[in-house]
Design a protein around this motif. Structure first.
Motif, PDB file in Angstrom:
ATOM      1  N   PRO A  43      48.086  26.914  41.922  1.00  0.00           N
ATOM      2  CA  PRO A  43      48.074  25.442  41.940  1.00  0.00           C
ATOM      3  C   PRO A  43      46.971  24.866  42.812  1.00  0.00           C
ATOM      4  N   GLY A  44      46.109  24.077  42.213  1.00  0.00           N
ATOM      5  CA  GLY A  44      45.022  23.437  42.938  1.00  0.00           C
ATOM      6  C   GLY A  44      43.928  24.369  43.404  1.00  0.00           C
ATOM      7  N   LYS A  45      43.926  25.589  42.891  1.00  0.00           N
ATOM      8  CA  LYS A  45      42.956  26.597  43.350  1.00  0.00           C
ATOM      9  C   LYS A  45      42.053  27.066  42.221  1.00  0.00           C
TER      10      LYS A  45
ATOM     11  N   SER B   9      31.397  22.276  47.595  1.00  0.00           N
ATOM     12  CA  SER B   9      32.745  22.412  47.027  1.00  0.00           C
ATOM     13  C   SER B   9      33.146  21.132  46.296  1.00  0.00           C
ATOM     14  N   SER B  10      32.549  20.023  46.697  1.00  0.00           N
ATOM     15  CA  SER B  10      32.757  18.765  45.986  1.00  0.00           C
ATOM     16  C   SER B  10      31.561  17.857  46.210  1.00  0.00           C
ATOM     17  N   LEU B  11      31.373  16.943  45.294  1.00  0.00           N
ATOM     18  CA  LEU B  11      30.287  15.977  45.427  1.00  0.00           C
ATOM     19  C   LEU B  11      30.679  14.692  44.716  1.00  0.00           C
ATOM     20  N   SER B  12      30.106  13.611  45.188  1.00  0.00           N
ATOM     21  CA  SER B  12      30.290  12.313  44.542  1.00  0.00           C
ATOM     22  C   SER B  12      28.972  11.904  43.917  1.00  0.00           C
ATOM     23  N   TYR B  86      33.561  22.506  38.135  1.00  0.00           N
ATOM     24  CA  TYR B  86      32.665  23.492  37.548  1.00  0.00           C
ATOM     25  C   TYR B  86      32.799  24.817  38.288  1.00  0.00           C
ATOM     26  N   TYR B  87      32.870  25.889  37.517  1.00  0.00           N
ATOM     27  CA  TYR B  87      33.010  27.234  38.082  1.00  0.00           C
ATOM     28  C   TYR B  87      31.907  28.147  37.576  1.00  0.00           C
ATOM     29  N   CYS B  88      31.386  28.981  38.471  1.00  0.00           N
ATOM     30  CA  CYS B  88      30.543  30.077  38.024  1.00  0.00           C
ATOM     31  C   CYS B  88      31.411  31.326  37.924  1.00  0.00           C
ATOM     32  N   GLN B  89      30.968  32.277  37.143  1.00  0.00           N
ATOM     33  CA  GLN B  89      31.715  33.523  36.917  1.00  0.00           C
ATOM     34  C   GLN B  89      30.727  34.655  36.726  1.00  0.00           C
ATOM     35  N   GLN B  90      30.899  35.746  37.481  1.00  0.00           N
ATOM     36  CA  GLN B  90      30.039  36.914  37.285  1.00  0.00           C
ATOM     37  C   GLN B  90      30.770  37.951  36.450  1.00  0.00           C
ATOM     38  N   TYR B  91      30.013  38.679  35.631  1.00  0.00           N
ATOM     39  CA  TYR B  91      30.619  39.759  34.843  1.00  0.00           C
ATOM     40  C   TYR B  91      29.821  41.053  34.993  1.00  0.00           C
ATOM     41  N   ASN B  92      29.105  41.179  36.116  1.00  0.00           N
ATOM     42  CA  ASN B  92      28.388  42.424  36.389  1.00  0.00           C
ATOM     43  C   ASN B  92      29.367  43.540  36.738  1.00  0.00           C
ATOM     44  N   THR B 101      33.357  23.617  42.034  1.00  0.00           N
ATOM     45  CA  THR B 101      32.723  22.406  42.558  1.00  0.00           C
ATOM     46  C   THR B 101      33.304  21.208  41.819  1.00  0.00           C
ATOM     47  N   ARG B 102      33.930  20.327  42.575  1.00  0.00           N
ATOM     48  CA  ARG B 102      34.511  19.127  41.963  1.00  0.00           C
ATOM     49  C   ARG B 102      33.454  18.039  41.930  1.00  0.00           C
TER      50      ARG B 102
END
Lengths: 121, 105
Positions: A43-45, B9-12, B86-92, B101-102
């Motif tokens: 949740p929220g993570k 982690s967040s930005l406006s 937004y999320y990054c994801q590695q698959y190495n 990042t919100r």
């Protein structure tokens, strides 16, 4: 149109086994082109990959959860399943099933809508 | 295991702004890096695969770059529908996601 749909109990008691199934339509889990994957989100993570299963039954599990996970295929119903044993409150999360391309470039191209599983004491 | 660190982690931001999100891997992952967008209550959706390739149907204002350990996602002109996480994801090595990042108004 590929669709994935998770199903299973929304509430599991602590120390018991969480069981989820992902029904797939528009694609065959018996194809060698994809991995069938479970991902969860507390949740929220952020997002955590639990593991995946390949059409020949090969599995790869997240080492942090290894020992508690079993994944299986049900080709006759075109679905795959997750069992997570000895759950605690830390296993409360939204659980997603997803399809991952298995060759060359790999990414999750189709996801289920997610199902919230809460662990109660 | 490979750790993925996103910043900020967040930005406006405002509609029309150029937005850049970075993702740092704890070891060399070549270009084995994807970017996802997640809106509230929905599953993530892939935007960029293999660091710089735009997924079919994703608007061209999204772009990705980088290799090795440093990667960026850029939104050239932020639209109202882009406010999301937004999320990054590695698959190495197996698969791990960044912390997200919100992007908010």
């Amino acid at each position: 149109q590929v669709q994935l749909q998770e199903s299973g109990p929304g509430l599991v008691k602590s120390s018991e086994t969480l069981s989820l199934t992902c029904a797939v339509s528009g694609a065959s889990i018996s194809s060698g082109d994809h991995y069938w994957t479970w991902i969860r989100q507390h949740p929220g993570k952020g997002l955590e990959c639990i593991g995946y299963i390949y059409y020949i039954g090969y599995t790869y599990y997240n080492p942090s959860l290894k020992g508690r996970i079993t994944m299986s295929l049900d080709p006759s119903n075109n679905q795959f399943s997750l069992k997570l044993r000895s759950v605690t409150a830390a296993d409360t999360a939204v659980y997603y099933c997803a399809r991952e391309r298995s060759s060359g470039v790999r990414y999750f191209d189709y996801w289920g809508q997610g199902t919230l599983v809460a662990v109660s004491s | 295991d490979i750790q993925m660190t996103q910043s900020p982690s967040s930005l406006s931001a405002s509609v029309g702004d150029r937005v850049t999100i970075t993702c740092q891997a704890s070891q060399d992952i070549s270009n084995y890096l994807n970017w996802y967008q997640q809106k509230a209550g929905k599953a993530p959706k892939v935007l960029i695969y293999a660091a710089s390739n735009l997924e079919a149907g994703v608007p061209s204002r999204f772009s990705g770059s980088g290799s090795g350990t440093h990667f960026t996602l850029t939104i050239s002109s932020l639209q109202p529908e882009d406010f999301a996480i937004y999320y990054c994801q590695q698959y190495n090595d197996f698969s791990t996601f960044g912390g997200g990042t919100r992007v908010a108004i």
